[in-house]
Write a protein that holds these residues in place. Structure first.
Motif, PDB file in Angstrom:
ATOM      1  N   UNK A  57      -5.256  -1.997   5.464  1.00 51.56           N
ATOM      2  CA  UNK A  57      -6.099  -3.150   5.177  1.00 51.56           C
ATOM      3  C   UNK A  57      -5.769  -3.710   3.806  1.00 51.56           C
ATOM      4  N   UNK A  58      -6.079  -4.995   3.604  1.00 46.61           N
ATOM      5  CA  UNK A  58      -5.770  -5.652   2.344  1.00 46.61           C
ATOM      6  C   UNK A  58      -7.012  -5.736   1.454  1.00 46.61           C
ATOM      7  N   UNK A  59      -6.776  -5.605   0.153  1.00 47.47           N
ATOM      8  CA  UNK A  59      -7.868  -5.713  -0.806  1.00 47.47           C
ATOM      9  C   UNK A  59      -7.760  -7.045  -1.548  1.00 47.47           C
ATOM     10  N   UNK A 330      -4.831  -2.005  -4.575  1.00 53.19           N
ATOM     11  CA  UNK A 330      -6.209  -2.423  -4.377  1.00 53.19           C
ATOM     12  C   UNK A 330      -7.121  -1.230  -4.171  1.00 53.19           C
ATOM     13  N   UNK A 331      -6.681  -0.283  -3.349  1.00 53.41           N
ATOM     14  CA  UNK A 331      -7.491   0.923  -3.113  1.00 53.41           C
ATOM     15  C   UNK A 331      -7.560   1.805  -4.353  1.00 53.41           C
ATOM     16  N   UNK A 337      -9.195   6.730  -1.583  1.00 56.98           N
ATOM     17  CA  UNK A 337      -7.912   7.194  -1.059  1.00 56.98           C
ATOM     18  C   UNK A 337      -7.571   6.348   0.170  1.00 56.98           C
ATOM     19  N   UNK A 338      -6.907   5.232  -0.079  1.00 51.49           N
ATOM     20  CA  UNK A 338      -6.581   4.302   1.009  1.00 51.49           C
ATOM     21  C   UNK A 338      -5.383   3.445   0.623  1.00 51.49           C
ATOM     22  N   UNK A 339      -5.070   2.464   1.459  1.00 47.61           N
ATOM     23  CA  UNK A 339      -3.964   1.556   1.162  1.00 47.61           C
ATOM     24  C   UNK A 339      -2.613   2.074   1.599  1.00 47.61           C
TER      25      UNK A 339
END
Lengths: 408, 408
Positions: A57-59, A330-331, A337-339
């Motif tokens: 996903x995008x931040x 972004x994460x 803990x993502x991206x």
């Protein structure tokens, strides 16, 4: 809105791509909102993903969601005149309009692949509610802006904001020119109190640099450091001095909003390459719907490359850099803990329609996402393992847009 | 594809907007491919347009349609390296791939509101066929590029191209650095013979300026003028000298391709404001799918404003200027009475989904189209009175994209 709470498999994903790798024909097992494994195995319900390309996903690291009601208003003016016009309207806007605007903004962002956003506006209580309603991650807070709000009132409201599984309170300060020193120090205390960061527009215009130097004898980043404010999110940085880059190593992130900078003719050059090489966490934001006017983070990734290449007179900024800024970085900013599409990472994922990204070839995939795609090519959005269907979002947007048209 | 050959009415258009005016709740009567009247009357079949905003069709004044097969290939390199890679691939590409690529490009352009385009590539015979098949207007011709093609052969093929109701032959010359002087003079003769214009990439890079000055003792526009070549379409002009602007008053048009210029890091500044004020016909082009990589002219209008504002450090270039460049000025280039919604003008029209352009207000409409919309918000396309439905185009795109993926 389809919900899979427990264990399920995104089966036969045609491609899986993040800033570290590109995989072909792979399964992703999701359990309790996290990525359990990537490979050939399946577990639980199966969703056929042979028609999809999966990305993190995008931040959207900087926006003003509620400004949808000001989209298209006074669009062709310079920044200071534009800001004055915005503030004039913002003084009298109703709470209903703000709420519906933020809701529309969130739906637009979801629709174009944004799974988390950082919001600077005056209605974070709406953001808490909307983030729960649609399942999107958000960081927001009341905004210090002395011309409009009493800072003590802002602080009081801010202290009421609580973290949730999706919402993170942050301390928003409009800019160093819109608040006085006392407010900046209050914001600093609040940030420590709430264990969060200060989010601020910084070094956006030549005028800001000139006036800060004139009044404070310092450049904007120097000035904040002189007040002991070092752990902030600095947005814009079009006119940052080279020695300020060293200082920015203490920052939480530096956020590039290329479209807004170009549209408002602030000129300058966000030193993407130098800051990235200094190990600073570079992120990307669309800025608000009144200055962009789109909230499509995929269009924003492209515009970041475009402006950077134009500024450097060379192609040193690549598709991968902006993709990483909009995902992994972004994460990192959010402390989640993502991206990346990895075991143990949050299941915040975007499913693109494979057929839209032609020619569909492994080594062109990143290019086709960054330079060709828009949010329109996003088919499904997954946040914390929860699957949101595009059709549902689109219908909701049209319903709310009609309401907004009637209200303003 | 719905076809209305004779007389029909676009009834109750919610808004009708062109570069001269914005009307509300208006009917447009179309007869034999032309706009017969605008007002309260109706005639013939009626199409309810209360859900649409109507604009003139958009002209994409510069592209290389067949380069879809190269989209995403070698995207992150500098212009000269990129060109070398393109030329290497182009030497061996099959006719099938070129045809299918141009067809996809045309469908993408139609889908995003382009009703006419100017193409520079090696397969204008495909463009003749495709323009008839889908009913889109096109100007194209064989391209002089001495490194790949024998100029005498190019001239021979070019002489076989015939004008149709939708197709206009033009003389394409890649650039002054890709052909020799003899070829330029041959192109000049051919343009006179076919009563058309020369379309050429000009003053795109610093290197081109430097080498032309070194070899010919002149700047690029000066050099063409010294050969008696004055009536041309000059594309890019990022590095044009101020005194060359005077000479460009003789040109057919000057075409701005902001996305391509930024992506290929050619830097410079297309002097939009100065040329517009000199009365030169300024148009806009997406450039090819390998250098943009989108063919969406609506995204391109926005990027033109963005780059111009960034270059001038002020907001002198407005939404209206680029909208006019993509509509009225585009039709002027083609020599067709179109680009405005007026009696006697060709019925080349775009129907946007009204609900997508929120907040929907008369004085924000132009902004919302230029800065917010994309081609995705286009619902129907009308060319010469012929109505093309978006759904048909989308299905065709997916069908052809699958074929292309298999071929390359």
């Amino acid at each position: 809105m389809e919900v899979f709470n427990k264990t399920y498999t995104l089966k036969n994903c045609s491609f899986v791509i993040d800033s570290e790798k590109t995989l072909e024909n792979t399964n992703i097992i999701i359990e309790n909102g996290k990525i359990k494994s990537i490979g050939k195995e399946t577990e639980g319900d199966e969703i056929d993903c042979s028609e999809y390309v999966v990305t993190p996903g995008f931040v959207n690291s900087h926006t003003h969601s509620a400004m949808i009601f000001l989209r298209g208003y006074y669009d062709d003016s310079e920044l200071q005149e534009w800001l004055d016009k915005m503030w004039e309207k913002e003084r009298s806007v109703s709470k209903d309009i703000l709420k519906i605007s933020s809701e529309l903004a969130v739906l637009e962002m979801l629709s174009s692949g944004t799974t988390a956003f950082v919001d600077m506006y005056f209605n974070p209580e709406d953001i808490v509610e909307i983030s729960q309603q649609y399942g999107i991650r958000a960081a927001a807070g009341y905004t210090f802006l002395d011309k409009i709000f009493d800072p003590e009132e802002v602080a009081k409201m801010q202290r009421r904001l609580r973290e949730t599984n999706l919402f993170k309170p942050i301390i928003n300060v409009h800019s160093i020119y819109a608040v006085n020193e006392k407010t900046l120090l209050l914001a600093k205390d609040l940030a420590e109190e709430q264990n969060t960061w200060i989010n601020i527009h910084l070094s956006e215009t030549r005028r800001e640099i000139y006036e800060t130097k004139l009044r404070k004898g310092k450049f904007p980043v120097e000035y904040l450091h002189s007040l002991g404010i070092t752990k902030f999110q600095a947005v814009h940085l079009g006119w940052v001095a080279s020695w300020e880059i060293e200082m920015l190593k203490d920052s939480v992130t530096v956020t590039h909003c290329p479209t807004s900078n170009m549209k408002l003719a602030t000129a300058g050059a966000f030193p993407f390459y130098e800051m990235m090489n200094a190990g600073i966490n570079v992120t990307i934001g669309t800025d608000g719907p009144a200055s962009n006017n789109s909230l499509d983070i995929i269009r924003e990734m492209k515009n970041a490359v475009l402006l950077q290449r134009h500024s450097y007179w060379d192609t040193r900024i690549k598709a991968l850099h902006v993709f990483k800024a909009a995902t992994e970085n972004g994460y990192k900013l959010l402390g989640i803990k993502g991206g990346l599409i990895k075991e143990g990472y949050v299941a915040d994922l975007i499913l693109f329609n494979k057929d839209d990204l032609y020619p569909l070839k492994k080594d062109r995939l990143l290019s086709n996402i960054v330079y060709y795609a828009t949010g329109e090519n996003v088919n499904k959005i997954i946040i914390n393992g929860r699957i949101i269907d595009k059709k549902f979002i689109k219908e909701k947007i049209h319903e709310l847009a009609k309401k907004l048209n009637e209200l303003i």
